[in-house]
Design a protein around this motif. Sequence first.
Motif, PDB file in Angstrom:
ATOM      1  N   LEU A 194      10.128   1.854  10.449  1.00 13.78           N
ATOM      2  CA  LEU A 194       8.905   2.627  10.265  1.00 13.78           C
ATOM      3  C   LEU A 194       7.780   1.748   9.737  1.00 13.78           C
ATOM      4  N   SER A 195       8.118   0.861   8.795  1.00 10.55           N
ATOM      5  CA  SER A 195       7.086  -0.011   8.231  1.00 10.55           C
ATOM      6  C   SER A 195       6.531  -0.966   9.281  1.00 10.55           C
ATOM      7  N   VAL A 196       7.396  -1.466  10.167  1.00 10.12           N
ATOM      8  CA  VAL A 196       6.935  -2.350  11.243  1.00 10.12           C
ATOM      9  C   VAL A 196       6.040  -1.580  12.204  1.00 10.12           C
ATOM     10  N   SER A 252       2.786  -1.033  10.585  1.00  8.88           N
ATOM     11  CA  SER A 252       2.195  -2.261  10.037  1.00  8.88           C
ATOM     12  C   SER A 252       1.988  -2.173   8.528  1.00  8.88           C
ATOM     13  N   ILE A 253       3.036  -1.695   7.847  1.00 10.73           N
ATOM     14  CA  ILE A 253       3.007  -1.578   6.389  1.00 10.73           C
ATOM     15  C   ILE A 253       3.852  -2.704   5.803  1.00 10.73           C
ATOM     16  N   VAL A 254       3.277  -3.503   4.945  1.00 10.90           N
ATOM     17  CA  VAL A 254       3.991  -4.618   4.325  1.00 10.90           C
ATOM     18  C   VAL A 254       4.815  -4.085   3.153  1.00 10.90           C
ATOM     19  N   VAL A 256      17.333   0.424   7.225  1.00 10.48           N
ATOM     20  CA  VAL A 256      16.913  -0.020   8.556  1.00 10.48           C
ATOM     21  C   VAL A 256      15.865   0.921   9.138  1.00 10.48           C
ATOM     22  N   ASP A 257      16.005   2.233   8.874  1.00  9.32           N
ATOM     23  CA  ASP A 257      15.030   3.191   9.390  1.00  9.32           C
ATOM     24  C   ASP A 257      13.687   3.047   8.690  1.00  9.32           C
ATOM     25  N   VAL A 258      13.732   2.799   7.373  1.00  9.42           N
ATOM     26  CA  VAL A 258      12.487   2.589   6.636  1.00  9.42           C
ATOM     27  C   VAL A 258      11.827   1.297   7.104  1.00  9.42           C
ATOM     28  N   GLY A 259      12.627   0.264   7.365  1.00 14.06           N
ATOM     29  CA  GLY A 259      12.088  -0.997   7.853  1.00 14.06           C
ATOM     30  C   GLY A 259      11.421  -0.851   9.208  1.00 14.06           C
ATOM     31  N   ASP A 267       0.858  -1.183   0.000  1.00 11.82           N
ATOM     32  CA  ASP A 267       0.000   0.000   0.000  1.00 11.82           C
ATOM     33  C   ASP A 267       0.895   1.234   0.000  1.00 11.82           C
ATOM     34  N   ASN A 268       1.240   1.724  -1.186  1.00 13.46           N
ATOM     35  CA  ASN A 268       2.152   2.860  -1.282  1.00 13.46           C
ATOM     36  C   ASN A 268       1.566   4.141  -0.699  1.00 13.46           C
ATOM     37  N   ASP A 269       0.244   4.273  -0.716  1.00 15.37           N
ATOM     38  CA  ASP A 269      -0.372   5.469  -0.140  1.00 15.37           C
ATOM     39  C   ASP A 269      -0.118   5.541   1.370  1.00 15.37           C
ATOM     40  N   ARG A 270      -0.219   4.424   2.051  1.00 11.07           N
ATOM     41  CA  ARG A 270       0.068   4.401   3.489  1.00 11.07           C
ATOM     42  C   ARG A 270       1.541   4.661   3.751  1.00 11.07           C
ATOM     43  N   LEU A 271       2.388   4.134   2.873  1.00 10.89           N
ATOM     44  CA  LEU A 271       3.820   4.369   3.024  1.00 10.89           C
ATOM     45  C   LEU A 271       4.136   5.854   2.894  1.00 10.89           C
ATOM     46  N   VAL A 272       3.562   6.514   1.894  1.00  8.64           N
ATOM     47  CA  VAL A 272       3.780   7.947   1.695  1.00  8.64           C
ATOM     48  C   VAL A 272       3.313   8.737   2.914  1.00  8.64           C
ATOM     49  N   ALA A 273       2.148   8.379   3.448  1.00  8.26           N
ATOM     50  CA  ALA A 273       1.629   9.080   4.626  1.00  8.26           C
ATOM     51  C   ALA A 273       2.577   8.932   5.812  1.00  8.26           C
ATOM     52  N   ALA A 274       3.136   7.734   5.993  1.00 12.68           N
ATOM     53  CA  ALA A 274       4.056   7.498   7.104  1.00 12.68           C
ATOM     54  C   ALA A 274       5.356   8.272   6.920  1.00 12.68           C
TER      55      ALA A 274
END
Length: 309
Positions: free
Chosen positions: A264-266, A269-271, A259-262, A230-237
């Motif tokens: 943030l995704s955890v 809860s962004i896959v 590592v910082d992006v990882g 979900d790239n939209d959620r990634l952009v928001a984060a």
Amino acid sequence: MIKVEGLTRDYGNFVAVDDISFTCKPGTVTGFLGPNGAGKTTTMRVMVGLTPATRGEVTIGGLHFHDIPNPGRHVGVLLDASAQHAGRTGREVLTLGARTMGLPMSRVEEMLALVALDDTESRRRVRNYSLGMRQRLGIAHALLGDPSVLILDEPANGLDPAGIRWMRGLLKGYADRGGTVLLSSHLLNEVEQIADEMLLIGRGKIVARGTKAELLAGAGGAGTLVVAEDNDRLVAALDERGISHTPVGLGFRVDAQPVDVGRLSVEKSIVLTDLRPVEGGLEDLFLELTSDTQRDDLAHLPAPTGAPL
């Protein structure tokens, strides 16, 4: 000007060109770069009416190619230097082109001189030409009608170093006089010395674009390529954390460590479906962005360990 809008070309289940859009402006050389099979030639064939688009369109000077009156006077094309009639001489090839376009025969002599095919060479059959000579003849034919747009697919194939330097000077001078050049290649070093703007394509999609300076600036420091389900959620984060990002291919180039992006995704809860660092120069960026299109068998070849046999 060349304008490509939402261009898609598929062959059944295989998508050769996937919803691409870009513009080539007058006075510029645009490098169209990608691995073999990335979609460059298919795009160019659609541009000049040899292959129909599945969706989208290409216009040159605001017109579809088949609507341009006497198109050779407006668009110079070289897609395959070996496609010229092998039984004709180089001079005959240009003479037929000049007659078709309604040009004076003096134009044939001008083009032969421009590409350094002397009288003896111009009277030889094309079947007896080297690949480099065929390329020069093809460039002469593309320029025959004094067009405002050039579309050239791998024009440096078969040229020696002196020929490549000559071609760069020729095309740069053409653009400086207001011409529009689209130049495709799978060799980055061949194009980066002349292109004002670059388009990088992989698996039929534009994965990066910009001037040399913009691409080099983006490749000069640490960064991360990331794609999410979900790239939209990634952009928001990313925006929430104040992390800058640039669309690239199916995802983004992010100004942060992997590592910082990882993390943030955890946290959010962004896959993620892709997460990798990008460092180095323009060649490294090119290889990173098109890595999934490179030949798998080459990656498994052992490094050379000694003198060749």
